[in-house]
Design a protein around this motif. Structure first.
Motif, PDB file in Angstrom:
ATOM      1  N   GLY A 117       0.820  -1.205   0.000  1.00  0.00           N
ATOM      2  CA  GLY A 117       0.000   0.000   0.000  1.00  0.00           C
ATOM      3  C   GLY A 117       0.854   1.255   0.000  1.00  0.00           C
ATOM      4  N   TRP A 118       0.360   2.310  -0.639  1.00  0.00           N
ATOM      5  CA  TRP A 118       1.053   3.593  -0.667  1.00  0.00           C
ATOM      6  C   TRP A 118       0.684   4.415   0.555  1.00  0.00           C
ATOM      7  CZ3 TRP A 118       4.823   5.273  -3.826  1.00  0.00           C
ATOM      8  CH2 TRP A 118       5.040   4.573  -5.015  1.00  0.00           C
ATOM      9  N   GLN A 144       5.875   3.044  -0.922  1.00  0.00           N
ATOM     10  CA  GLN A 144       5.174   1.770  -1.031  1.00  0.00           C
ATOM     11  C   GLN A 144       6.190   0.678  -0.725  1.00  0.00           C
ATOM     12  OE1 GLN A 144       4.325   0.364  -5.004  1.00  0.00           O
ATOM     13  NE2 GLN A 144       2.374  -0.512  -4.350  1.00  0.00           N
TER      14      GLN A 144
END
Length: 92
Positions: A8-9, A44
């Motif tokens: 996930g960013w 990320q």
């Protein structure tokens, strides 16, 4: 900065950390003709770390105006960080 989850960013962080600045400097050190100045970054976590820097780009030419760009950098678990993509941001 938001807690990092694998894959996930994070949200953009407008305070460039010393670690992020070091990665940016390492990856962009050999770029000639354009200077990129980061104003925010997101990360990320993968097998290493992807970085996305929001930058102002300035071409080394007096007639060209500065423009916004995204500079994508990959920092592997071991080894040197490198630029994977530079995207000029244009109005929609």
């Amino acid at each position: 900065m938001t807690t990092e989850l694998a894959g996930g960013w994070t949200q953009f962080d407008y305070e460039i950390t010393s670690a992020a600045r070091a990665v940016f400097k390492e990856a962009t050190a050999e770029i000639i003709g354009v200077t990129y100045t980061p104003s925010a970054f997101a990360t990320q976590v993968v097998a290493g770390t992807n970085y996305c820097f929001l930058c102002t780009a300035q071409v080394a030419h007096p007639v060209v105006s500065p423009y916004p760009a995204l500079v994508s950098i990959f920092k592997p678990l071991s080894g040197k960080a490198h630029v994977s993509e530079i995207t000029r941001i244009k109005p929609q």
